[in-house]
Write a protein that holds these residues in place. Structure first.
Motif, PDB file in Angstrom:
ATOM      1  N   LEU A   2      -9.123  21.078  32.564  1.00 16.87           N
ATOM      2  CA  LEU A   2      -8.928  20.217  34.110  1.00 16.87           C
ATOM      3  C   LEU A   2      -8.350  21.181  34.906  1.00 16.87           C
ATOM      4  N   SER A   7      -6.675  20.181  29.014  1.00 18.43           N
ATOM      5  CA  SER A   7      -7.989  19.978  28.950  1.00 18.43           C
ATOM      6  C   SER A   7      -8.249  18.585  27.856  1.00 18.43           C
ATOM      7  N   GLY A   8      -9.514  17.881  28.197  1.00 16.77           N
ATOM      8  CA  GLY A   8      -9.843  16.703  27.348  1.00 16.77           C
ATOM      9  C   GLY A   8      -9.221  15.384  28.253  1.00 16.77           C
ATOM     10  N   GLU A   9      -7.922  15.270  28.117  1.00 19.91           N
ATOM     11  CA  GLU A   9      -7.482  13.859  28.370  1.00 19.91           C
ATOM     12  C   GLU A   9      -6.612  14.020  29.694  1.00 19.91           C
ATOM     13  N   SER A  10      -6.940  13.050  30.465  1.00 16.59           N
ATOM     14  CA  SER A  10      -6.179  12.815  31.910  1.00 16.59           C
ATOM     15  C   SER A  10      -4.737  12.773  31.677  1.00 16.59           C
ATOM     16  N   ARG A  13      -2.367   8.296  31.656  1.00 18.31           N
ATOM     17  CA  ARG A  13      -2.630   7.514  30.375  1.00 18.31           C
ATOM     18  C   ARG A  13      -3.440   6.113  30.825  1.00 18.31           C
ATOM     19  N   LEU A  16      -9.017   6.641  33.258  1.00 18.62           N
ATOM     20  CA  LEU A  16     -10.037   7.571  32.761  1.00 18.62           C
ATOM     21  C   LEU A  16     -10.910   7.924  33.762  1.00 18.62           C
ATOM     22  N   GLU A  20     -13.199  12.972  31.678  1.00 22.31           N
ATOM     23  CA  GLU A  20     -13.019  12.332  30.260  1.00 22.31           C
ATOM     24  C   GLU A  20     -14.232  11.554  29.887  1.00 22.31           C
ATOM     25  N   ASP A  22     -17.792  11.099  28.977  1.00 21.67           N
ATOM     26  CA  ASP A  22     -19.047  11.898  28.462  1.00 21.67           C
ATOM     27  C   ASP A  22     -20.275  10.785  28.560  1.00 21.67           C
ATOM     28  N   HIS A  35     -11.458   6.539  23.866  1.00 24.18           N
ATOM     29  CA  HIS A  35     -10.544   7.090  24.595  1.00 24.18           C
ATOM     30  C   HIS A  35      -9.240   6.379  24.866  1.00 24.18           C
ATOM     31  N   ARG A  36      -9.339   4.963  24.880  1.00 19.95           N
ATOM     32  CA  ARG A  36      -8.163   4.022  25.165  1.00 19.95           C
ATOM     33  C   ARG A  36      -8.453   2.665  24.475  1.00 19.95           C
ATOM     34  N   SER A  79     -14.689   6.130  37.443  1.00 19.98           N
ATOM     35  CA  SER A  79     -13.321   6.054  36.662  1.00 19.98           C
ATOM     36  C   SER A  79     -13.092   4.738  36.333  1.00 19.98           C
TER      37      SER A  79
END
Length: 108
Positions: A2, A7-10, A13, A16, A20, A22, A35-36, A79
């Motif tokens: 990013l 990488s991967g997670e914003s 918290r 999304l 993130e 897919d 993810h959450r 988002s």
């Protein structure tokens, strides 16, 4: 990777974003569940009858409980944002005592 060096997670918290999400044959529910998952948990007893679930909002309109996220393909989602109980009450009204998951769709 990013733009913020992660990488991967914003780094937020409570959000999304497209980096993130897919979209491969998944629903918005599956994205949040992966993810959450804690966003969808009911927090405590809110009445004698039964606990009230977290509410889902589509933009600023109340849409339903978390399982309504299954109605949206991840490809439609721009988002997803989570508001805890205090933030949800301040933004959406006092009846949002278990928080809000706000869904923002892509503008086609």
């Amino acid at each position: 990777m990013l733009g913020n060096g992660q990488s991967g997670e914003s780094s937020d918290r409570n959000t999304l974003d497209m980096a993130e999400i897919d979209p491969e044959g998944r629903s918005a529910y599956e994205v949040v569940d992966q993810h959450r998952p804690h966003w969808m948990r009911t927090r405590g007893q809110t009445s004698v009858e039964s606990p009230q679930p977290v509410k889902v909002y589509l933009g600023v309109v109340e849409y339903g409980p978390p399982n309504t996220l299954r109605e949206f393909s991840a490809t439609e989602v721009d988002s997803i944002q989570y508001y805890d109980e205090l933030s949800a009450q301040a933004r959406f009204g006092m009846d949002n005592i278990n928080g809000v998951i706000q869904l923002h769709l892509r503008n086609d």
